[in-house]
Design a protein around this motif. Structure first.
Motif, PDB file in Angstrom:
ATOM      1  N   PHE A 198       1.141  -1.060  -0.077  1.00  0.00           N
ATOM      2  CA  PHE A 198       0.403  -0.113   0.100  1.00  0.00           C
ATOM      3  C   PHE A 198       0.776   0.978  -0.051  1.00  0.00           C
ATOM      4  O   PHE A 198       1.972   1.742   0.964  1.00  0.00           O
ATOM      5  N   SER A 199       1.069   1.692  -0.993  1.00  0.00           N
ATOM      6  CA  SER A 199       1.928   2.960  -1.460  1.00  0.00           C
ATOM      7  C   SER A 199       0.994   4.834  -1.704  1.00  0.00           C
ATOM      8  O   SER A 199      -0.158   4.749  -1.555  1.00  0.00           O
ATOM      9  N   ASN A 200       2.279   5.369  -0.857  1.00  0.00           N
ATOM     10  CA  ASN A 200       1.287   6.348  -1.709  1.00  0.00           C
ATOM     11  C   ASN A 200       0.640   7.265  -1.116  1.00  0.00           C
ATOM     12  O   ASN A 200      -0.550   7.769  -1.753  1.00  0.00           O
ATOM     13  N   ALA A 201      -0.124   7.143   0.123  1.00  0.00           N
ATOM     14  CA  ALA A 201      -1.313   7.367   0.602  1.00  0.00           C
ATOM     15  C   ALA A 201      -1.386   8.634   0.948  1.00  0.00           C
ATOM     16  O   ALA A 201      -0.524   9.671   1.371  1.00  0.00           O
ATOM     17  N   SER A 202      -2.488   8.947   0.580  1.00  0.00           N
ATOM     18  CA  SER A 202      -2.820  10.523   0.929  1.00  0.00           C
ATOM     19  C   SER A 202      -2.926  11.004   2.132  1.00  0.00           C
ATOM     20  O   SER A 202      -2.962  10.532   2.484  1.00  0.00           O
ATOM     21  N   LEU A 203      -2.847  12.221   2.413  1.00  0.00           N
ATOM     22  CA  LEU A 203      -3.023  13.198   4.153  1.00  0.00           C
ATOM     23  C   LEU A 203      -3.752  12.493   4.395  1.00  0.00           C
ATOM     24  O   LEU A 203      -4.002  12.084   5.711  1.00  0.00           O
ATOM     25  N   GLU A 204      -5.095  12.804   3.465  1.00  0.00           N
ATOM     26  CA  GLU A 204      -6.929  11.882   4.110  1.00  0.00           C
ATOM     27  C   GLU A 204      -6.664  11.135   4.079  1.00  0.00           C
ATOM     28  O   GLU A 204      -7.182  10.530   5.073  1.00  0.00           O
ATOM     29  N   CYS A 205      -5.707   9.974   3.482  1.00  0.00           N
ATOM     30  CA  CYS A 205      -6.253   8.471   3.469  1.00  0.00           C
ATOM     31  C   CYS A 205      -5.669   7.997   5.010  1.00  0.00           C
ATOM     32  O   CYS A 205      -5.346   7.415   5.141  1.00  0.00           O
ATOM     33  N   VAL A 206      -4.088   8.912   5.271  1.00  0.00           N
ATOM     34  CA  VAL A 206      -3.624   7.960   6.347  1.00  0.00           C
ATOM     35  C   VAL A 206      -4.206   8.828   7.574  1.00  0.00           C
ATOM     36  O   VAL A 206      -4.627   7.848   7.899  1.00  0.00           O
ATOM     37  N   GLU A 207      -5.020  10.043   7.306  1.00  0.00           N
ATOM     38  CA  GLU A 207      -5.975  10.199   8.614  1.00  0.00           C
ATOM     39  C   GLU A 207      -6.726   9.341   9.172  1.00  0.00           C
ATOM     40  O   GLU A 207      -7.210   8.246  10.244  1.00  0.00           O
ATOM     41  N   GLN A 208      -7.745   8.440   8.081  1.00  0.00           N
ATOM     42  CA  GLN A 208      -8.297   7.952   8.159  1.00  0.00           C
ATOM     43  C   GLN A 208      -7.619   6.478   8.106  1.00  0.00           C
ATOM     44  O   GLN A 208      -8.720   5.881   9.269  1.00  0.00           O
ATOM     45  N   LEU A 209      -7.060   5.814   8.035  1.00  0.00           N
ATOM     46  CA  LEU A 209      -6.126   4.726   8.371  1.00  0.00           C
ATOM     47  C   LEU A 209      -6.103   5.374   9.793  1.00  0.00           C
ATOM     48  O   LEU A 209      -6.239   3.591  10.192  1.00  0.00           O
ATOM     49  N   ASN A 210      -5.506   6.080  10.462  1.00  0.00           N
ATOM     50  CA  ASN A 210      -5.238   6.159  11.450  1.00  0.00           C
ATOM     51  C   ASN A 210      -6.465   5.941  13.002  1.00  0.00           C
ATOM     52  O   ASN A 210      -6.381   6.175  13.779  1.00  0.00           O
ATOM     53  N   LEU A 211      -7.408   6.605  11.937  1.00  0.00           N
ATOM     54  CA  LEU A 211      -8.867   6.213  12.595  1.00  0.00           C
ATOM     55  C   LEU A 211      -9.117   5.091  12.655  1.00  0.00           C
ATOM     56  O   LEU A 211      -9.696   4.703  14.087  1.00  0.00           O
ATOM     57  N   LEU A 212      -9.129   4.209  12.035  1.00  0.00           N
ATOM     58  CA  LEU A 212      -9.419   2.956  11.440  1.00  0.00           C
ATOM     59  C   LEU A 212      -8.573   1.831  12.523  1.00  0.00           C
ATOM     60  O   LEU A 212      -8.876   0.704  12.249  1.00  0.00           O
ATOM     61  N   GLY A 213      -7.332   2.418  13.139  1.00  0.00           N
ATOM     62  CA  GLY A 213      -5.994   1.655  13.955  1.00  0.00           C
ATOM     63  C   GLY A 213      -5.411   1.230  12.605  1.00  0.00           C
ATOM     64  O   GLY A 213      -4.411   0.049  13.295  1.00  0.00           O
ATOM     65  N   PHE A 214      -5.460   1.940  11.782  1.00  0.00           N
ATOM     66  CA  PHE A 214      -3.986   1.069  10.515  1.00  0.00           C
ATOM     67  C   PHE A 214      -3.158   2.430  10.186  1.00  0.00           C
ATOM     68  O   PHE A 214      -3.678   3.774  10.843  1.00  0.00           O
TER      69      PHE A 214
END
Length: 93
Positions: free
Chosen positions: A66-82
């Motif tokens: 999983f690469s090049n995650a946008s800032l929005e994606c990173v924030e949502q991943l963190n909220l989902l525990g990843f």
């Protein structure tokens, strides 16, 4: 054996889950990189699709990245525990 890059859609919501599954499975049997540079919305169902793919790829002995995650994606991943590393890693229990 070379790998494939799959650019993910910007909106990974309920409606995107089935097409996401089909696009990922079309690349089964080869290393796969999921490029998340365009992702602005990541829902739990699409997260489950990616996690299921991580398990399948691990069982097949292939690499899923999983690469090049946008800032929005990173924030949502963190909220989902990843994070960008853990979403595509599968470890046997």
């Amino acid at each position: 054996m070379s790998g494939t890059n799959l650019t993910l859609d910007a909106k990974l919501d309920l409606r995107a889950a089935d097409p996401l599954k089909e696009n990922i499975l079309a690349n089964r049997g080869q290393d796969l990189t999921l490029d998340a540079k365009e992702v602005t919305q990541l829902g739990a169902l699409c997260l489950q699709v990616i996690r299921s793919a991580a398990k399948t790829w691990a069982q097949d002995g292939k690499k899923l990245t999983f690469s090049n995650a946008s800032l929005e994606c990173v924030e949502q991943l963190n909220l989902l525990g990843f994070n960008s590393e853990t979403i595509s890693k599968w470890e046997a229990a």
